[in-house]
Structures are given as structure tokens and as C-alpha cells.
Write an enzyme that holds these catalytic residues in place. Structure first.
Site, PDB file in Angstrom:
ATOM      1  N   ASN A  30       0.739  -1.300   0.066  1.00 41.31           N
ATOM      2  CA  ASN A  30      -0.050   0.079  -0.110  1.00 41.31           C
ATOM      3  C   ASN A  30       0.874   1.088   0.072  1.00 41.31           C
ATOM      4  OD1 ASN A  30      -1.451   2.279   1.278  1.00 41.31           O
ATOM      5  ND2 ASN A  30      -3.272   0.939   1.064  1.00 41.31           N
ATOM      6  N   SER A  53      -5.295  -0.306  -2.679  1.00 43.09           N
ATOM      7  CA  SER A  53      -5.833   1.025  -2.472  1.00 43.09           C
ATOM      8  C   SER A  53      -7.163   0.710  -1.772  1.00 43.09           C
ATOM      9  CB  SER A  53      -6.438   1.436  -3.941  1.00 43.09           C
ATOM     10  OG  SER A  53      -6.739   2.792  -3.678  1.00 43.09           O
ATOM     11  N   GLU A  54      -6.610   1.560  -0.302  1.00 43.73           N
ATOM     12  CA  GLU A  54      -7.598   1.251   0.669  1.00 43.73           C
ATOM     13  C   GLU A  54      -9.010   1.307   0.417  1.00 43.73           C
ATOM     14  OE1 GLU A  54      -5.063   3.314   0.744  1.00 43.73           O
ATOM     15  OE2 GLU A  54      -5.394   5.048   2.080  1.00 43.73           O
ATOM     16  N   ASN A  55      -9.311   2.306  -0.626  1.00 43.50           N
ATOM     17  CA  ASN A  55     -10.786   2.386  -0.910  1.00 43.50           C
ATOM     18  C   ASN A  55     -11.443   1.075  -1.646  1.00 43.50           C
ATOM     19  OD1 ASN A  55      -9.066   3.187  -2.945  1.00 43.50           O
ATOM     20  ND2 ASN A  55     -10.840   4.055  -4.002  1.00 43.50           N
ATOM     21  N   SER A  95     -11.279  -4.294   2.916  1.00 46.11           N
ATOM     22  CA  SER A  95     -10.060  -3.761   2.557  1.00 46.11           C
ATOM     23  C   SER A  95      -9.315  -3.571   3.982  1.00 46.11           C
ATOM     24  CB  SER A  95     -10.129  -2.270   1.911  1.00 46.11           C
ATOM     25  OG  SER A  95      -9.078  -1.575   1.598  1.00 46.11           O
TER      26      SER A  95
END
Lengths: 218, 234
Positions: A30, A53-55, A95
Site C-alpha cells: 500500500n 488501494s484502501e478504498n 480492505s
């Protein structure tokens, strides 16, 4: 001796390239916003690194061609991106289960301050910046290896690698490696002090010492 | 029937002053914009809203900030929003900063009948102040509360007439946990399809959660930061 003093040290892209040397084949990674994002451009050829991608996406592709822009496909910095054949999508709760659960191998983040004990502050300047921590607190709490990439000194010249953070913390005793425009510091575990392991071109250990207030091993 | 003619009708009888709303979306991606507009038009106030972001100026939840309908935001990131900053600095708006993963899990847990959970996120920071700490296997964790909202508002891609719903790409984000967090979930989608058109193995939100449904199309999806690359010459 009146030559170009600016040529000393690493620029933003070179700092990102140095961070990319920590990548390993098969890693899930990340990358934070800013210089860390540039690490994506420095993944060694032939190495498979999957960016999270943390979304809610694994397998971030490059920026899209102008005619392939999709408002439903963005990264955590809210920039439009593209997908790869290996990509997958999931919810924010899945996530962060990935992040908190220790499944991500490496994260590269920016910071305003890092302490000699590995505390990091990168989300808030009281009375001034009130944007919020986003996913940074979860990342530093859950990811296996935490690399901070930051300028060695602030714009006003103050050291950023310091004995004790003065700003509100993002995480306590979490940083494994610090890459600045002048040097690289690392520690083998969270009980050991940081060690100066590398100098940027043209930079001396004395210069690093004079621009750092944190205690570290040389 | 779960399908309502518009957002106003779908929210009928669900809104009251001082209520808590869980909203899906990340930035402007996958935000329930028709429902937000209807909440604005309704004028309901003193709202507590759990949402990762607070919209941007006059987009998304930014609209409810502009009309002063929000008492408190529970969010992880509120940048790019001048009106938010102004109200917050003036003490007109209460903000509970919540780490992004903790917020997602608070919604998920609240909807799953779990009133609290322990996490490492935020230990040693202001986020953990005043909260119970507990040690597990030599590590310190902080107790966080689940969020059980009065109402969830979400945006999906397609739903069938029974309320089974799917998202598209990164527009899933907080919509999935938010859907489960509320006592009632109202969903808006781009397309409503007949029962049997969606693969039962690929449903993101099963119909049990979606109590009311509207067709929100057409959407003019907004992009916060347009980034592209050039095509290589042929």
C-alpha cells in the site's frame, strides 16, 4: 568550492526509487499519497508487486487513457486509475480487514515527524490542518513493514527525525525504516534503535548528524 | 414492494431531527446523491452522519453542511471542503475523527449485532483517549463501538426488484458496510433489473438489507482528480 550545493542528496523520485529497493517479488503493498506514490514507477522489471488501494482494490493499474476514464475507478487519493487483468474489488471493511489483519507486506508513507522510538505523526497540526487521518492509523497498526519517506528537514530547516514527536501521533513505535533526501535509517525490530545504513550521494555522516536531533546508531 | 418512485418518497417517515445516518461513498465515488438531495430538501436537522468523507463544497454531504443540517460528522478524512473547515474552526460543527478502517468496521460490526470490538488501530494516539484498553497476546488493543444508525443511505450500480444489489469497481467502498449499519437501508441504483437477472453468486448486498429502493439514474458522476496518461504513438 562554489559548485552546486543542491545536487547533494536524493530528489523525490530518487527517494521513491530507494524505497522501491525494499520491494520483493510477490509483495502486496500500500502506497501513501505524495512521494510514496512515485514508488509505483520504480518497481523493478520482472518483479510482481500488487498494489492495494484502501478504498477497495487490489491490483492498481496505471492512470487511464483519456477515453477510458471511469468515475467509479479511483485510488485512495481520489485520482482516476485503471484496472489490471488480476485486479479485484472489495468493500472498505474487507480492505481494512486485509490491512489490520497483517496481510499487507509493506506500506510506504509520508510523515511530518518520526521519533527515535519509531512513533510517527502525519495527520494533524493542531489549530491548522484538520483533514483527518484517513487510513494512515490502520496502515501503521496492521502492515508488516512500515517505511517512511520524508524530507530530512522541514521547509524552515527543523529536523523531522527527532527524539519525541511534538504533533499528535498516527502510531506509536511502528516505523521500521526512514528514507530521507539525505540518508536511510533502519531498525531490525521495535526494541532496537534506528541505525544509519546509507547516505545519499555527496552527503556525509557528519552532515546527517548535524541535521538530526534523534538519537541513532552510526 | 420495495421500489419507490423517487428519493423523497423512499425517505417518507424515516427522517427525524437528531437522527444518525450512515452514508456510503468514498470522496465523490459511489455517493447516494439523490438521497442526500432529498434529505436536504426535507430540511431535517441536528443530524449525526457517519461517512468516510464529508463531500466537497456543495457536492455530496457538503450540501447538508451548507444548509446547516449536520450537527456532527463521524469521518476519517474531511479535506478539500472549505465550508466544513469554516464550520469546524468556528465551533459550529462537531467532528469525531475515526480511522478509516475503524469506521468501516464500526459500521460492519453495528450491522452484525456486535456492539464493540478491539483493534490495534489508534492505540497510543488521541483516538484511544478515554477508551478501554485491553491486552491480548502481549499487544494492546482499544475498544471501539459498533455504529447502529437510524438510517443507511447507499448508492449501488444495479439492483433486482427484490433488492439484491451489486456495486461497480471502487464505488463499493463504504456502501457495503453502511448498508448493514442502519435499522433501515434506502438504496439508490443506476439500474433496476428483473428478479433472476443478477447471478446469485455475485450479489454484494443481499435483499434483506435493502428495505427501500429507487432508480436514481441518470447520474452525472463527478471526478475529484482527473489523472490520465498519453497514448503511445502507434
Amino acid at each position: 568550492m562554489a559548485t552546486n550545493v543542491e545536487a547533494k542528496g536524493w530528489d523525490r523520485n530518487q527517494m521513491a526509487a530507494r524505497a522501491a529497493k525494499e520491494l520483493k517479488d510477490g509483495y502486496y503493498v500500500n502506497l501513501g499519497i505524495g512521494i510514496p506514490t512515485l514508488v509505483a514507477n520504480n518497481i523493478p522489471a520482472g518483479m510482481t508487486v500488487t498494489l492495494q488501494s484502501e478504498n477497495g482494490m487490489l491490483g492498481i493499474g496505471p492512470f487511464p487513457y483519456p477515453d477510458e476514464v471511469d468515475a467509479d475507478l479511483i485510488n485512495a487519493g481520489k485520482q482516476t486509475i485503471s484496472e489490471l487483468p488480476s485486479s479485484s474489488y472489495f468493500s472498505s471493511s474487507d480492505s481494512f480487514a486485509m490491512i489490520r489483519g497483517g496481510h499487507i507486506d509493506l506500506t510506504v508513507l509520508g510523515a511530518m515527524e518520526v521519533s527515535e522510538r519509531g512513533d510517527i505523526a502525519n495527520w494533524m497540526i493542531p489549530g491548522k490542518m484538520i483533514k483527518g487521518m484517513g487510513g494512515a492509523m490502520d496502515l501503521v497498526a496492521g502492515v508488516k513493514k512500515i517505511i517512511v519517506v520524508m524530507e530530512h528537514n522541514s521547509k524552515s530547516g527543523d529536523p523531522k527525525f527527532i527524539p519525541e514527536c511534538t504533533l499528535p501521533l498516527t502510531g506509536k513505535n511502528v516505523v521500521d525504516m526512514i528514507i530521507t533526501d539525505l540518508a536511510v535509517f533502519q531498525r531490525p525490530d521495535h526494541d532496537s534503535p534506528f541505525k544509519l545504513i546509507e547516505l545519499a550521494p555527496g552527503v556525509t555522516a557528519e552532515e546527517v548528524r548535524s541535521k538530526t536531533t534523534a538519537n541513532y546508531v552510526e | 414492494m420495495k421500489i419507490f418512485p423517487n428519493a423523497e418518497a423512499a425517505l417518507e417517515g424515516l427522517l427525524f431531527d437528531g437522527m444518525t445516518i450512515a452514508a456510503g461513498g468514498f470522496g465523490l465515488c459511489g455517493i447516494p446523491e439523490r438521497l442526500i438531495d432529498a434529505i436536504q430538501a426535507n430540511g431535517v436537522k441536528e443530524l449525526t452522519i457517519a461517512s468516510n468523507n464529508a463531500g466537497i463544497d456543495n457536492e455530496g454531504l457538503g450540501r447538508l453542511l451548507r444548509t446547516r443540517q449536520v450537527k456532527k460528522m463521524i469521518s476519517s478524512y474531511v479535506g478539500e471542503n472549505k465550508e466544513f473547515e469554516r464550520q469546524y474552526l468556528a465551533g459550529e460543527l462537531e467532528v469525531e475523527f475515526c480511522p478509516q478502517g475503524t469506521l468501516a468496521e464500526r459500521m460492519r460490526a453495528g450491522g452484525a449485532g456486535i456492539p464493540g470490538f478491539y483493534t490495534k488501530t489508534g492505540v497510543g494516539t488521541v483516538v484511544a483517549e478515554g477508551k478501554e484498553l485491553k491486552e491480548f497476546d502481549g499487544e494492546t488493543y482499544v475498544l471501539e463501538r459498533g455504529i447502529r444508525a437510524d438510517l443507511s443511505i447507499i448508492k449501488g450500480w444495479k439492483a433486482d426488484e427484490s433488492g439484491n444489489l451489486v456495486f461497480r469497481k471502487t464505488a463499493r467502498n463504504f456502501n457495503q458496510p453502511a448498508a448493514t449499519s442502519g435499522k433501515v437501508c434506502v438504496a439508490e441504483v443506476e439500474e433496476i433489473v428483473p428478479v433472476g437477472s443478477l447471478d446469485p453468486d455475485c450479489i454484494h448486498v443481499p435483499s434483506i438489507y435493502v428495505k427501500r429502493l429507487i432508480l436514481g439514474a441518470p447520474y452525472d458522476k463527478k471526478i475529484e482528480f482527473l489523472t490520465t496518461r498519453e497514448r503511445e504513438p502507434a
